[in-house]
Design a protein around this motif. Structure first.
Motif, PDB file in Angstrom:
ATOM      1  N   MET A   1       0.834  -1.169   0.000  1.00 34.49           N
ATOM      2  CA  MET A   1       0.000   0.000   0.000  1.00 34.49           C
ATOM      3  C   MET A   1       0.886   1.243   0.000  1.00 34.49           C
ATOM      4  O   MET A   1       1.921   1.267   0.647  1.00 34.49           O
ATOM      5  CB  MET A   1      -0.906  -0.021   1.227  1.00 34.49           C
ATOM      6  CG  MET A   1      -2.062   0.916   1.082  1.00 34.49           C
ATOM      7  SD  MET A   1      -3.499   0.405   2.014  1.00 34.49           S
ATOM      8  CE  MET A   1      -3.172   1.083   3.592  1.00 34.49           C
ATOM      9  N   ALA A   2       0.469   2.265  -0.750  1.00 33.84           N
ATOM     10  CA  ALA A   2       1.249   3.495  -0.866  1.00 33.84           C
ATOM     11  C   ALA A   2       1.209   4.266   0.443  1.00 33.84           C
ATOM     12  O   ALA A   2       0.222   4.260   1.171  1.00 33.84           O
ATOM     13  CB  ALA A   2       0.697   4.359  -1.988  1.00 33.84           C
ATOM     14  N   LYS A   3       2.298   4.917   0.708  1.00 35.78           N
ATOM     15  CA  LYS A   3       2.411   5.705   1.925  1.00 35.78           C
ATOM     16  C   LYS A   3       1.772   7.065   1.715  1.00 35.78           C
ATOM     17  O   LYS A   3       1.968   7.697   0.686  1.00 35.78           O
ATOM     18  CB  LYS A   3       3.887   5.880   2.253  1.00 35.78           C
ATOM     19  CG  LYS A   3       4.160   6.272   3.662  1.00 35.78           C
ATOM     20  CD  LYS A   3       5.653   6.307   3.889  1.00 35.78           C
ATOM     21  CE  LYS A   3       5.946   6.036   5.332  1.00 35.78           C
ATOM     22  NZ  LYS A   3       7.361   6.098   5.614  1.00 35.78           N
ATOM     23  N   ARG A   4       1.000   7.521   2.660  1.00 35.91           N
ATOM     24  CA  ARG A   4       0.349   8.824   2.563  1.00 35.91           C
ATOM     25  C   ARG A   4       1.099   9.821   3.416  1.00 35.91           C
ATOM     26  O   ARG A   4       1.527   9.522   4.522  1.00 35.91           O
ATOM     27  CB  ARG A   4      -1.093   8.749   3.058  1.00 35.91           C
ATOM     28  CG  ARG A   4      -1.959   7.923   2.162  1.00 35.91           C
ATOM     29  CD  ARG A   4      -3.344   8.098   2.588  1.00 35.91           C
ATOM     30  NE  ARG A   4      -3.962   8.955   1.584  1.00 35.91           N
ATOM     31  CZ  ARG A   4      -5.245   9.167   1.500  1.00 35.91           C
ATOM     32  NH1 ARG A   4      -6.058   8.644   2.369  1.00 35.91           N
ATOM     33  NH2 ARG A   4      -5.729   9.923   0.571  1.00 35.91           N
ATOM     34  N   PHE A   5       1.218  11.012   2.885  1.00 33.56           N
ATOM     35  CA  PHE A   5       1.847  12.087   3.624  1.00 33.56           C
ATOM     36  C   PHE A   5       0.764  12.960   4.244  1.00 33.56           C
ATOM     37  O   PHE A   5      -0.275  13.185   3.639  1.00 33.56           O
ATOM     38  CB  PHE A   5       2.730  12.936   2.698  1.00 33.56           C
ATOM     39  CG  PHE A   5       3.881  12.160   2.125  1.00 33.56           C
ATOM     40  CD1 PHE A   5       4.967  11.837   2.908  1.00 33.56           C
ATOM     41  CD2 PHE A   5       3.856  11.730   0.806  1.00 33.56           C
ATOM     42  CE1 PHE A   5       6.024  11.116   2.390  1.00 33.56           C
ATOM     43  CE2 PHE A   5       4.899  11.008   0.282  1.00 33.56           C
ATOM     44  CZ  PHE A   5       5.990  10.688   1.079  1.00 33.56           C
ATOM     45  N   ASN A   6       0.999  13.429   5.434  1.00 32.99           N
ATOM     46  CA  ASN A   6       0.026  14.264   6.116  1.00 32.99           C
ATOM     47  C   ASN A   6       0.144  15.728   5.724  1.00 32.99           C
ATOM     48  O   ASN A   6      -0.628  16.545   6.173  1.00 32.99           O
ATOM     49  CB  ASN A   6       0.160  14.124   7.635  1.00 32.99           C
ATOM     50  CG  ASN A   6      -0.332  12.765   8.108  1.00 32.99           C
ATOM     51  OD1 ASN A   6      -1.187  12.168   7.468  1.00 32.99           O
ATOM     52  ND2 ASN A   6       0.215  12.285   9.212  1.00 32.99           N
ATOM     53  N   GLU A   7       1.131  16.046   4.915  1.00 27.78           N
ATOM     54  CA  GLU A   7       1.314  17.435   4.502  1.00 27.78           C
ATOM     55  C   GLU A   7       0.205  17.826   3.532  1.00 27.78           C
ATOM     56  O   GLU A   7      -0.026  17.148   2.538  1.00 27.78           O
ATOM     57  CB  GLU A   7       2.656  17.627   3.808  1.00 27.78           C
ATOM     58  CG  GLU A   7       3.836  17.367   4.695  1.00 27.78           C
ATOM     59  CD  GLU A   7       5.134  17.512   3.929  1.00 27.78           C
ATOM     60  OE1 GLU A   7       5.143  18.163   2.860  1.00 27.78           O
ATOM     61  OE2 GLU A   7       6.132  16.964   4.397  1.00 27.78           O
ATOM     62  N   GLU A   8      -0.449  18.912   3.828  1.00 25.47           N
ATOM     63  CA  GLU A   8      -1.457  19.439   2.922  1.00 25.47           C
ATOM     64  C   GLU A   8      -0.844  20.578   2.130  1.00 25.47           C
ATOM     65  O   GLU A   8      -0.122  21.398   2.674  1.00 25.47           O
ATOM     66  CB  GLU A   8      -2.659  19.956   3.715  1.00 25.47           C
ATOM     67  CG  GLU A   8      -3.411  18.869   4.427  1.00 25.47           C
ATOM     68  CD  GLU A   8      -4.587  19.407   5.208  1.00 25.47           C
ATOM     69  OE1 GLU A   8      -4.940  20.595   5.037  1.00 25.47           O
ATOM     70  OE2 GLU A   8      -5.148  18.643   5.988  1.00 25.47           O
ATOM     71  N   SER A   9      -1.128  20.600   0.835  1.00 22.52           N
ATOM     72  CA  SER A   9      -0.631  21.689   0.010  1.00 22.52           C
ATOM     73  C   SER A   9      -1.716  22.062  -0.999  1.00 22.52           C
ATOM     74  O   SER A   9      -2.507  21.214  -1.424  1.00 22.52           O
ATOM     75  CB  SER A   9       0.660  21.302  -0.709  1.00 22.52           C
ATOM     76  OG  SER A   9       0.493  20.124  -1.430  1.00 22.52           O
ATOM     77  N   PRO A  10      -1.759  23.331  -1.365  1.00 23.90           N
ATOM     78  CA  PRO A  10      -2.786  23.774  -2.310  1.00 23.90           C
ATOM     79  C   PRO A  10      -2.630  23.083  -3.667  1.00 23.90           C
ATOM     80  O   PRO A  10      -1.523  22.734  -4.080  1.00 23.90           O
ATOM     81  CB  PRO A  10      -2.548  25.278  -2.439  1.00 23.90           C
ATOM     82  CG  PRO A  10      -1.621  25.639  -1.343  1.00 23.90           C
ATOM     83  CD  PRO A  10      -0.922  24.409  -0.901  1.00 23.90           C
ATOM     84  N   ILE A  11      -3.742  22.913  -4.338  1.00 17.88           N
ATOM     85  CA  ILE A  11      -3.734  22.243  -5.641  1.00 17.88           C
ATOM     86  C   ILE A  11      -2.889  23.015  -6.654  1.00 17.88           C
ATOM     87  O   ILE A  11      -2.255  22.413  -7.517  1.00 17.88           O
ATOM     88  CB  ILE A  11      -5.175  22.010  -6.163  1.00 17.88           C
ATOM     89  CG1 ILE A  11      -5.182  21.099  -7.403  1.00 17.88           C
ATOM     90  CG2 ILE A  11      -5.844  23.318  -6.500  1.00 17.88           C
ATOM     91  CD1 ILE A  11      -4.976  19.673  -7.072  1.00 17.88           C
ATOM     92  N   SER A  12      -2.830  24.336  -6.532  1.00 20.47           N
ATOM     93  CA  SER A  12      -2.021  25.127  -7.472  1.00 20.47           C
ATOM     94  C   SER A  12      -0.542  24.776  -7.337  1.00 20.47           C
ATOM     95  O   SER A  12       0.171  24.677  -8.333  1.00 20.47           O
ATOM     96  CB  SER A  12      -2.244  26.615  -7.249  1.00 20.47           C
ATOM     97  OG  SER A  12      -1.834  26.989  -5.946  1.00 20.47           O
ATOM     98  N   ASP A  13      -0.075  24.569  -6.110  1.00 21.96           N
ATOM     99  CA  ASP A  13       1.328  24.194  -5.911  1.00 21.96           C
ATOM    100  C   ASP A  13       1.614  22.798  -6.461  1.00 21.96           C
ATOM    101  O   ASP A  13       2.660  22.556  -7.060  1.00 21.96           O
ATOM    102  CB  ASP A  13       1.691  24.245  -4.429  1.00 21.96           C
ATOM    103  CG  ASP A  13       1.677  25.650  -3.866  1.00 21.96           C
ATOM    104  OD1 ASP A  13       1.713  26.609  -4.672  1.00 21.96           O
ATOM    105  OD2 ASP A  13       1.639  25.797  -2.626  1.00 21.96           O
ATOM    106  N   VAL A  14       0.666  21.897  -6.263  1.00 21.85           N
ATOM    107  CA  VAL A  14       0.828  20.534  -6.775  1.00 21.85           C
ATOM    108  C   VAL A  14       0.875  20.543  -8.299  1.00 21.85           C
ATOM    109  O   VAL A  14       1.709  19.862  -8.913  1.00 21.85           O
ATOM    110  CB  VAL A  14      -0.312  19.629  -6.261  1.00 21.85           C
ATOM    111  CG1 VAL A  14      -0.248  18.256  -6.902  1.00 21.85           C
ATOM    112  CG2 VAL A  14      -0.257  19.513  -4.744  1.00 21.85           C
ATOM    113  N   LEU A  15       0.002  21.332  -8.931  1.00 21.77           N
ATOM    114  CA  LEU A  15      -0.005  21.412 -10.394  1.00 21.77           C
ATOM    115  C   LEU A  15       1.275  22.035 -10.935  1.00 21.77           C
ATOM    116  O   LEU A  15       1.823  21.568 -11.935  1.00 21.77           O
ATOM    117  CB  LEU A  15      -1.224  22.200 -10.875  1.00 21.77           C
ATOM    118  CG  LEU A  15      -2.554  21.473 -10.773  1.00 21.77           C
ATOM    119  CD1 LEU A  15      -3.698  22.399 -11.144  1.00 21.77           C
ATOM    120  CD2 LEU A  15      -2.562  20.244 -11.657  1.00 21.77           C
ATOM    121  N   LYS A  16       1.759  23.082 -10.282  1.00 21.90           N
ATOM    122  CA  LYS A  16       3.021  23.701 -10.718  1.00 21.90           C
ATOM    123  C   LYS A  16       4.170  22.718 -10.627  1.00 21.90           C
ATOM    124  O   LYS A  16       5.020  22.644 -11.522  1.00 21.90           O
ATOM    125  CB  LYS A  16       3.317  24.936  -9.869  1.00 21.90           C
ATOM    126  CG  LYS A  16       2.446  26.113 -10.185  1.00 21.90           C
ATOM    127  CD  LYS A  16       2.754  27.281  -9.286  1.00 21.90           C
ATOM    128  CE  LYS A  16       1.760  28.407  -9.510  1.00 21.90           C
ATOM    129  NZ  LYS A  16       1.954  29.511  -8.548  1.00 21.90           N
TER     130      LYS A  16
END
Length: 98
Positions: A1-16
């Motif tokens: 199973m993939a490991k999940r990170f608890n860090e939340e980041s805005p979708i704009s940062d993820v897309l960039k």
């Protein structure tokens, strides 16, 4: 199973981050310049615009009206400046109207 990170980041940062990792900046720049042309020039000019291409730092715009092409050729520098401001990058250095 993939490991999940608890860090939340805005979708704009993820897309960039996704765009930069996959080297998609050039394609996104082309799309952004086309949208900027439509927003800056308005529907009157868009009706006569047949093709928009970005090659390097040169924007090629094909127009179906010779009169409009001549009229826009007087304000090339202003058009370049407005499109660069709309895109928020200095992408275009030259505008060629066909």
């Amino acid at each position: 199973m993939a490991k999940r990170f608890n860090e939340e980041s805005p979708i704009s940062d993820v897309l960039k981050q996704f765009i930069s990792q996959n080297k998609l900046e050039a394609g996104m720049d082309i799309v952004n310049v086309r949208d900027a042309w439509k927003n800056v020039m308005g529907p009157g000019v868009n009706n006569y615009t047949t093709e928009i291409q970005l090659k390097g730092t040169t924007l090629y715009v094909a127009l179906s009206s010779a009169v409009l092409r001549e009229e826009l050729s007087y304000g090339k520098e202003k058009i370049i400046k407005m499109i660069n401001e709309e895109v928020r990058k200095d992408l275009i250095t030259q505008l060629i109207l066909r």
